[in-house]
Design an enzyme around this catalytic site. Structure first.
Site, PDB file in Angstrom:
ATOM      1  N   SER A 178       0.826  -1.202   0.000  1.00  0.00           N
ATOM      2  CA  SER A 178       0.000   0.000   0.000  1.00  0.00           C
ATOM      3  C   SER A 178       0.859   1.249   0.000  1.00  0.00           C
ATOM      4  CB  SER A 178      -0.894   0.006   1.246  1.00  0.00           C
ATOM      5  OG  SER A 178      -1.547   1.251   1.398  1.00  0.00           O
ATOM      6  N   TYR A 219      -2.404   0.148   9.953  1.00  0.00           N
ATOM      7  CA  TYR A 219      -2.541  -0.474   8.637  1.00  0.00           C
ATOM      8  C   TYR A 219      -1.270  -0.271   7.812  1.00  0.00           C
ATOM      9  CZ  TYR A 219      -3.854  -1.110   3.767  1.00  0.00           C
ATOM     10  OH  TYR A 219      -3.874  -1.505   2.457  1.00  0.00           O
ATOM     11  N   LYS A 251       1.574  -3.158   6.584  1.00  0.00           N
ATOM     12  CA  LYS A 251       1.975  -3.401   5.200  1.00  0.00           C
ATOM     13  C   LYS A 251       3.493  -3.282   5.040  1.00  0.00           C
ATOM     14  CE  LYS A 251      -1.811  -4.410   2.971  1.00  0.00           C
ATOM     15  NZ  LYS A 251      -1.964  -5.700   2.258  1.00  0.00           N
TER      16      LYS A 251
END
Length: 325
Positions: free
Chosen positions: A117, A141, A145
């Site tokens: 991402s 998040y 990643k």
């Protein structure tokens, strides 16, 4: 030989499945259907209903289907919610990736394309993000990643002297929109396109959060990339891994110039034929003015290009969203 798509019943994963099939590469799907839809998986594609956290199930699937590589799309993808649910985010994204790598090693599978991402960059201090731009993730998040990328790197180092060294690449992207199949739509409750589509269908006015950003029209600027183009890049990466061709550890799938939220809203009105003036609300804390990535490296190696105009992205997404009923 086949390729396993984790999260292949989701919006992005289902497009990857279709792109693999079109390329003559047999897809197999594993998905726990927590956010995916079994109906997104074509009837002739094997669907294993289960979690990537289930080590035995993942290894069994790899062995049973003669898998030569994994395209790892599954994960908990809600950056904002990850702040409230960090433990869940790390379990799904970090532990899930570790389990997949462990099962791959046990089953003798040595190729993996990781869906990373642009969130790994956080709020960059440059106008155009490139692959080696500083990584400063601003959410669990984004952190998860980045750790996923590290896991691939470290497993690659650990296995490089073996007879099956891990070959890997990570693909980073931001706002994935549109549809290449009118039966596959973005069902996220947090993404801009489905939020606007739902508002228009329900007679509500879409919202813009902040019009005082340091951008030409005052609304923030992001990469918006078509899901079909994203899926194609995953398949090209998988092919390069299979053929033993040189590949970079990571690629940014960026537009190079970006679009503002106001430009998206204008396209929404044009394409849908529903005139509206967006409601203006205060900006959300932590939203940067602009995050746009260069796609030059991916264009060189992965046939990456922006094949769709903003109106085409909106039109394809609008059709799929309305078909969802």
């Amino acid at each position: 030989m086949s390729w396993l798509v984790t999260g292949g019943a989701g919006y992005i994963g289902a497009h990857v499945v279709r792109a693999l099939a079109e390329a003559g590469m047999t897809p197999v799907v594993i998905d726990d259907l927590s956010s995916g839809h079994a109906s997104f998986v074509p009837g002739d594609v094997a669907l294993v209903d289960g979690s990537i956290l289930d080590r035995e199930l993942v290894e069994h699937t790899l062995r049973t289907h003669g898998v030569e590589g994994v395209i790892h799309v599954a994960g908990f993808k809600y950056a904002g919610v990850s702040v409230q649910r960090p433990l869940h985010t790390y379990e799904q994204n970090v532990e899930g990736t570790r389990v997949i790598l462990e099962a791959m090693e046990a089953a003798g599978v040595s190729n993996i394309v990781f869906s990373s991402s642009a969130a790994v960059f956080g709020t960059p201090d440059v106008d155009l993000v490139v692959e080696d731009t500083a990584k400063r993730p601003a959410s669990p998040y984004g952190e998860s990643k980045l750790i996923g990328e590290w896991l691939l790197r470290d497993q690659g180092v650990a296995t490089e002297a073996s007879d099956r060294p891990l070959r890997h690449t990570s693909l980073r992207y931001f706002n994935v929109v549109g549809s290449s199949d009118p039966t596959v739509y973005d069902s996220s409750p947090h993404n801009l396109f489905p939020l606007v589509f739902s508002a228009l269908l329900e007679g509500r006015t879409p919202r813009i959060f902040g019009d005082d950003y340091d951008t030409p029209d005052g609304t923030n600027v992001r990469d918006y990339v078509h899901v079909g183009d994203i899926a194609h890049a995953h398949v090209v990466a998988a092919k390069r891994l299979s053929l033993g061709e040189p590949i970079e550890p990571a690629y940014n799938l960026g537009s190079g110039d970006g679009l503002s939220v106001k430009q998206i809203m204008d396209a929404m009105a044009r394409v849908t034929g529903i005139e509206f003036v967006p409601e203006m609300h205060q900006r959300r804390p932590g939203d940067p003015d602009r995050i746009v990535a260069s796609g030059e490296l991916a264009a060189r190696d992965l046939e990456w290009t922006m094949r769709h105009t903003v109106d085409e992205m909106v039109a394809s997404g609008w059709t799929a969203h309305r078909n969802a009923g």
